[in-house]
Scaffold this active site. Sequence first.
Site, mmCIF file in Angstrom:
data_model
loop_
_atom_site.group_PDB
_atom_site.id
_atom_site.type_symbol
_atom_site.label_atom_id
_atom_site.label_comp_id
_atom_site.label_asym_id
_atom_site.label_seq_id
_atom_site.Cartn_x
_atom_site.Cartn_y
_atom_site.Cartn_z
ATOM 1 N N ARG A 177 0.821 -1.220 0.000
ATOM 2 C CA ARG A 177 0.000 0.000 0.000
ATOM 3 C C ARG A 177 0.856 1.273 0.000
ATOM 4 O O ARG A 177 0.409 2.313 -0.473
ATOM 5 C CB ARG A 177 -0.944 -0.018 1.189
ATOM 6 C CG ARG A 177 -1.977 -1.134 1.009
ATOM 7 C CD ARG A 177 -3.003 -1.128 2.064
ATOM 8 N NE ARG A 177 -2.807 -2.205 3.010
ATOM 9 C CZ ARG A 177 -3.534 -2.396 4.089
ATOM 10 N NH1 ARG A 177 -4.509 -1.563 4.374
ATOM 11 N NH2 ARG A 177 -3.306 -3.404 4.896
ATOM 12 N N SER A 226 -0.821 -7.470 11.068
ATOM 13 C CA SER A 226 -2.016 -7.796 11.864
ATOM 14 C C SER A 226 -1.894 -9.206 12.453
ATOM 15 O O SER A 226 -1.165 -10.056 11.923
ATOM 16 C CB SER A 226 -3.252 -7.695 10.973
ATOM 17 O OG SER A 226 -3.136 -8.620 9.913
ATOM 18 N N CYS A 281 0.289 0.678 15.988
ATOM 19 C CA CYS A 281 0.080 -0.500 16.848
ATOM 20 C C CYS A 281 0.216 -0.121 18.317
ATOM 21 O O CYS A 281 -0.167 -0.886 19.188
ATOM 22 C CB CYS A 281 1.065 -1.594 16.498
ATOM 23 S SG CYS A 281 2.737 -1.145 16.932
HETATM 24 P P1 NAD Z 1 -1.337 -6.729 7.323
HETATM 25 O O1 NAD Z 1 -1.272 -7.890 8.249
HETATM 26 O O2 NAD Z 1 -2.514 -6.601 6.420
HETATM 27 O O3 NAD Z 1 -0.059 -6.742 6.339
HETATM 28 C C1 NAD Z 1 1.242 -6.924 6.830
HETATM 29 C C2 NAD Z 1 2.075 -7.611 5.757
HETATM 30 O O4 NAD Z 1 1.515 -8.893 5.481
HETATM 31 C C3 NAD Z 1 2.104 -6.849 4.441
HETATM 32 O O5 NAD Z 1 3.426 -6.885 3.932
HETATM 33 C C4 NAD Z 1 1.134 -7.615 3.562
HETATM 34 O O6 NAD Z 1 1.483 -7.584 2.201
HETATM 35 C C5 NAD Z 1 1.227 -9.033 4.098
HETATM 36 N N1 NAD Z 1 -0.041 -9.769 3.959
HETATM 37 C C6 NAD Z 1 -1.299 -9.245 3.982
HETATM 38 N N2 NAD Z 1 -2.219 -10.224 3.825
HETATM 39 C C7 NAD Z 1 -1.530 -11.386 3.713
HETATM 40 C C8 NAD Z 1 -1.917 -12.745 3.551
HETATM 41 N N3 NAD Z 1 -3.201 -13.105 3.474
HETATM 42 N N4 NAD Z 1 -0.946 -13.690 3.487
HETATM 43 C C9 NAD Z 1 0.345 -13.351 3.578
HETATM 44 N N5 NAD Z 1 0.770 -12.068 3.722
HETATM 45 C C10 NAD Z 1 -0.145 -11.095 3.804
HETATM 46 O O7 NAD Z 1 -1.122 -5.424 8.215
HETATM 47 P P2 NAD Z 1 -1.274 -3.895 7.771
HETATM 48 O O8 NAD Z 1 -2.709 -3.592 7.570
HETATM 49 O O9 NAD Z 1 -0.312 -3.580 6.696
HETATM 50 O O10 NAD Z 1 -0.749 -3.165 9.098
HETATM 51 C C11 NAD Z 1 -1.557 -2.898 10.203
HETATM 52 C C12 NAD Z 1 -1.435 -3.974 11.257
HETATM 53 O O11 NAD Z 1 -0.087 -4.114 11.677
HETATM 54 C C13 NAD Z 1 -2.208 -3.636 12.527
HETATM 55 O O12 NAD Z 1 -2.838 -4.806 12.981
HETATM 56 C C14 NAD Z 1 -1.134 -3.178 13.494
HETATM 57 O O13 NAD Z 1 -1.456 -3.339 14.857
HETATM 58 C C15 NAD Z 1 -0.009 -4.076 13.098
HETATM 59 N N6 NAD Z 1 1.276 -3.543 13.531
HETATM 60 C C16 NAD Z 1 1.885 -4.148 14.574
HETATM 61 C C17 NAD Z 1 3.078 -3.651 15.035
HETATM 62 C C18 NAD Z 1 3.778 -4.296 16.192
HETATM 63 O O14 NAD Z 1 4.922 -3.977 16.406
HETATM 64 N N7 NAD Z 1 3.160 -5.183 16.928
HETATM 65 C C19 NAD Z 1 3.664 -2.525 14.421
HETATM 66 C C20 NAD Z 1 3.015 -1.949 13.332
HETATM 67 C C21 NAD Z 1 1.807 -2.464 12.895
#
Ligand code: NAD
Length: 498
Positions: A177, A226, A281
């Site tokens: 994104r 996530s 997060c």
């Molecule tokens: P997301 O889980 O949708 O995506 C994260 C990564 O996973 C991306 O690179 C994406 O391309 C990949 N991805 C997405 N769907 C997938 C699938 N079905 N199979 C395999 N890979 C996949 O997260 P987001 O929307 O980009 O970010 C927001 C989330 O990240 C929130 O839940 C937030 O709390 C979390 N977050 C956590 C921390 C932490 O340190 N705990 C830090 C930042 C963000």
Amino acid sequence: MTPIPHLIGGKPYVLENAQTVPVFNPATGEETARLAMGCSHEVDAAVKAAQEALNDWSQMPPARRAHVLFALRDVMHKRRDDIARTISAEHGKTHDDALGEVARALEVVEFACGIPHLLKGDFSRHVARDLDACSERQPLGVVAGITPFNFPSMVPLWMIPMALACGNCFILKPSERDPSSANLIHELFEAAGLPKGVLNVVHGGKAAVDAILDHPGISAVSFVGSTPIAEYVYARGCAAGKRVQALGGAKNHMVILPDADLDQAADALMGAGFGSAGERCMAISVAVPVGEETANRLVEKLTPRVQSLKIGPSTDKDAEMGPLITKAHRDKVADLISKGEAEGARVVVDGRGYSLQGYEGGFWMGGTLLDGVTKDMTVYREEIFGPVLSVLRAGSYDEAVGLINDHQYGNGTAIFTRDGDAARDFTRRIEVGMVGVNVPIPVPVGYHSFGGWKRSIFGAHGIYGPEAVHFYTRLKTVSARWPTGIRAGAEFTFPSNG
Ligand code: NAD
């Protein structure tokens, strides 16, 4: 339109007829670029490039690897405005917020500059007759990082500096994104003198992630995103024999005790709840005032503050928060608010339907304040990841602690109070990985490590800081006997230190 390319072996890489997806400016809703989406072919090419670079890089003395990181620090300082603008153009956060992201990333780079000290081994002379023992930590090989949209520079830089400093080569799979920050990071490392192939960027979604998880040439995976995807990445990566750390979602509570300075607490809630439009997060999404009087006074103070939030594009110097990342995400947040209302929450300030003059196509949303939220409501159980602050009123301090400890997530939390006894008790009993006392967003500095508890993390290691040295290296212990001239004959008993 030429798509944003992968960067493999130091070169742009796009297959003919590659699948592409649009990248948007969330402030205007306009498509600004197309992104090439990789799969197993691109991951394979990146692993090959990383393996070719690995021997020279891992054998380079740590102090020489640190030279690249010192140079990176300088380059990042000089170009921090560019980095911040690149973040905001695709993420939407305000320029100052993006500069804050760059500053926190720099902390990790600075910590990684100390790698010669961090990799110093242990040595024990004479652990048995003429026997010396030494332990050292060696790199894992080729490692990968999969990162979320909300910190497109900082989260990759939570991983890459430490992984490289430890002697590994790296493949980054950033969020599709807001992918341009990843390519800029690659450019900055190149300017700092990083040899080609040590860092590679493969763009994409699930297909690229699966290819990383299954690839036998990749030893370890760091994931941030996530919780459902973190859990999936952890299970699939571990099943393929990799070391995996997967950091997931959050629901961060702030407890406000009756003795707290309520203006200070309300200000803290505004920044922690609505900064970056709640897409952090470590955002505080639940305020837990203790006692009805505290709750009434807090809601009274929050209401005008939420109503007067300054919302605008990153180019507006006065803006306190920007748009959400996509239209789909904005609509999902609005649906969750509606669900909260249907389940009985009181919508004190309603951010649904917000529009900004001149930016009608953007993914905007106003700040929302929900009161009377209860434990069983969807808005409480699920992570919303938007500019929505829920107020859940607790009758006692113990009820507030129980609430937090019962929640599935355990990333961050905070307590606002002037009572040292209560604060000390809170930090001991609370089942959360990062705790603030009168600090609303307790993100650890670069020389501590970051990580939640419960379903906010899968795997044993936190990210960056000292934990990263353990995650990105493996232990080797050598026992050596000198001189060799002494013949003791064959010994059949288990060796002891006699
Ligand atoms: P997301 O889980 O949708 O995506 C994260 C990564 O996973 C991306 O690179 C994406 O391309 C990949 N991805 C997405 N769907 C997938 C699938 N079905 N199979 C395999 N890979 C996949 O997260 P987001 O929307 O980009 O970010 C927001 C989330 O990240 C929130 O839940 C937030 O709390 C979390 N977050 C956590 C921390 C932490 O340190 N705990 C830090 C930042 C963000």
